[in-house]
Design an enzyme around this catalytic site. Structure first.
Site, PDB file in Angstrom:
ATOM      1  N   GLY A   1      30.322 -28.016  55.998  1.00 20.28           N
ATOM      2  CA  GLY A   1      28.898 -27.726  56.136  1.00 20.28           C
ATOM      3  C   GLY A   1      28.678 -26.468  56.954  1.00 20.28           C
ATOM      4  O   GLY A   1      29.634 -25.810  57.375  1.00 20.28           O
TER       5      GLY A   1
ATOM      6  N   SER B   1      28.555 -24.813  59.928  1.00 16.66           N
ATOM      7  CA  SER B   1      28.980 -25.289  61.256  1.00 16.66           C
ATOM      8  C   SER B   1      29.917 -24.302  61.934  1.00 16.66           C
ATOM      9  O   SER B   1      31.137 -24.490  61.917  1.00 16.66           O
ATOM     10  CB  SER B   1      29.688 -26.646  61.101  1.00 16.66           C
ATOM     11  OG  SER B   1      30.680 -26.582  60.074  1.00 16.66           O
TER      12      SER B   1
ATOM     13  N   LYS C   1      31.904 -19.825  49.080  1.00 14.85           N
ATOM     14  CA  LYS C   1      30.874 -19.115  49.859  1.00 14.85           C
ATOM     15  C   LYS C   1      31.491 -18.018  50.711  1.00 14.85           C
ATOM     16  O   LYS C   1      30.832 -17.030  51.040  1.00 14.85           O
ATOM     17  CB  LYS C   1      30.070 -20.093  50.705  1.00 14.85           C
ATOM     18  CG  LYS C   1      30.863 -20.966  51.668  1.00 14.85           C
ATOM     19  CD  LYS C   1      31.087 -20.349  53.039  1.00 14.85           C
ATOM     20  CE  LYS C   1      31.881 -21.261  53.936  1.00 14.85           C
ATOM     21  NZ  LYS C   1      32.145 -20.698  55.272  1.00 14.85           N
TER      22      LYS C   1
ATOM     23  N   ASP D   1      25.772 -23.853  53.682  1.00 13.17           N
ATOM     24  CA  ASP D   1      26.937 -23.153  54.221  1.00 13.17           C
ATOM     25  C   ASP D   1      26.933 -21.681  53.811  1.00 13.17           C
ATOM     26  O   ASP D   1      27.342 -20.797  54.579  1.00 13.17           O
ATOM     27  CB  ASP D   1      28.209 -23.840  53.720  1.00 13.17           C
ATOM     28  CG  ASP D   1      29.385 -23.671  54.675  1.00 13.17           C
ATOM     29  OD1 ASP D   1      29.231 -22.975  55.690  1.00 13.17           O
ATOM     30  OD2 ASP D   1      30.445 -24.251  54.397  1.00 13.17           O
TER      31      ASP D   1
ATOM     32  N   GLU E   1      39.096 -16.125  55.578  1.00 12.12           N
ATOM     33  CA  GLU E   1      39.428 -17.029  54.476  1.00 12.12           C
ATOM     34  C   GLU E   1      38.995 -16.491  53.116  1.00 12.12           C
ATOM     35  O   GLU E   1      39.642 -16.735  52.099  1.00 12.12           O
ATOM     36  CB  GLU E   1      38.799 -18.405  54.713  1.00 12.12           C
ATOM     37  CG  GLU E   1      39.268 -19.115  55.977  1.00 12.12           C
ATOM     38  CD  GLU E   1      40.655 -19.716  55.849  1.00 12.12           C
ATOM     39  OE1 GLU E   1      41.367 -19.397  54.880  1.00 12.12           O
ATOM     40  OE2 GLU E   1      41.038 -20.498  56.737  1.00 12.12           O
TER      41      GLU E   1
END
Length: 338
Positions: free
Chosen positions: A133, A135, A188, A241, A278
């Site tokens: 999520g 975060s 994302k 996200d 990432e």
């Protein structure tokens, strides 16, 4: 009170360890790096989370057996590129039915597996779940209100994770759509690289909004083609996200994109961010999945060309803007005058 092993001592693993200890759980953090174990044990501070102190009650170890033995739950918090190798090392101490919650985000380039699938491949005896999520570790570690989603194969496991993690500042929802959750969380990062690149080029809010909305359209197209639920991509682990990763300076993917937009190479940008980006590792896998499932993902295509083919970022934006004309939503019909 649960006994929890956090496998990985990066910012996210450390932030979650602090959150879990504050709720009264017994927490052990594992790191593969001996110097990091010594530093964290002595200083009780993480260099990338300078505002928090790691409580003395949290044990820090370099021994996987110590981090895993008799644990109610294991949190897999290593960078995506190390998930398979770490899971392989965990085999001797992973008991049947051991709950492992993956909190990293990515797709393995060689196999196109999600990270939970990678863990399950290495540890078939485990009960693998995910937590994802909007975060950022920097905010969770400071106790700022945050919401996430626990995805699992069974309601029982999802609710166990919910009970263990949830408190007054960390709200956890449950979902059976592990695939959708993981695809939203990994793809994302690729879109966030594009959003950061647009920032680095000096573009404005209009451009950012376009990349976010067309980005979630790409993610949802691929995700539903692969079997994810459309509703998941409209929720916290999809558009939620994506928004936070494209908009926040906490986002290493956005920061790397900004540097690329300013003229740095992908390698230079990653070196300057000082943390694993990432999206760079997920970009090729995302493009391969788009081709495999015959889905149009023009933003992902352009990100790959900028990252790996040396295409100028401004030219990539121009190519996106000058694509063939089309409707925004393809299955809407016109009310023609009769």
């Amino acid at each position: 009170m649960a006994s929890i092993g956090v496998i990985g001592s990066g910012t996210w693993g450390t932030a979650l360890a602090v959150l879990l200890e504050a709720k009264g759980h017994q927490v052990t953090i594992w790191s593969a790096i001996e110097k990091e174990v010594e530093s964290l044990s002595k200083e009780r501070r993480h260099p990338n989370l300078p505002e928090i102190v790691i409580p003395e009650a949290i044990q820090i170890t370099g021994e996987l057996e110590e981090a895993m033995k008799d644990k109610t739950l294991l949190v897999m918090a290593v960078p995506s590129v190390f998930v398979r190798s770490t899971a392989s090392k965990m085999k001797p101490w992973c008991r049947k039915g051991q709950v492992i919650v993956d909190v990293a985000k990515g797709i393995e380039e060689a196999t196109l597996m999600t990270l939970s699938q990678v863990i399950q491949d290495e540890l078939p005896q485990a009960d693998v779940a995910v937590l994802s999520g909007p975060s950022h570790a920097e905010e969770v570690s400071r106790g700022l209100p945050t919401t996430c989603v626990a995805g699992a194969h069974s309601r029982e496991t999802a609710e166990l994770i919910q009970d263990i993690f949830m408190n007054e500042v960390f709200r956890v929802y449950t979902s059976p759509d592990m695939l959708g959750i993981e695809l939203g969380g990994s793809l994302k990062n690729v879109i966030a690289l594009a959003a950061g690149t647009a920032d680095g080029l000096g573009y404005g809010d209009n451009t950012k909004a376009a990349l976010i909305t067309r980005g979630i359209a790409e993610i949802a197209r691929l995700g539903t083609a692969m079997g994810g639920r459309f509703e998941t991509f409209c929720g916290l682990t999809g558009i939620g996200d994506l928004i936070v990763t494209c908009a926040s300076m906490h986002s290493r993917n956005r920061r790397a994109g900004i540097l690329i937009g300013q003229g740095k190479t992908m390698e230079e940008a990653m070196a300057e961010v000082h943390m694993v980006v990432e999206g760079v590792y997920s970009a090729k896998a995302a493009l391969a999945l788009a081709k495999k499932y015959h889905q149009s993902m023009p933003i992902v295509e352009q990100v790959n060309q900028v990252l790996f083919e040396g295409k100028p970022a401004r030219e990539a934006v121009n190519d996106l803007m000058l694509r063939d004309k089309r409707t925004e939503v393809s299955d809407l019909s016109w009310e023609e005058n009769l």
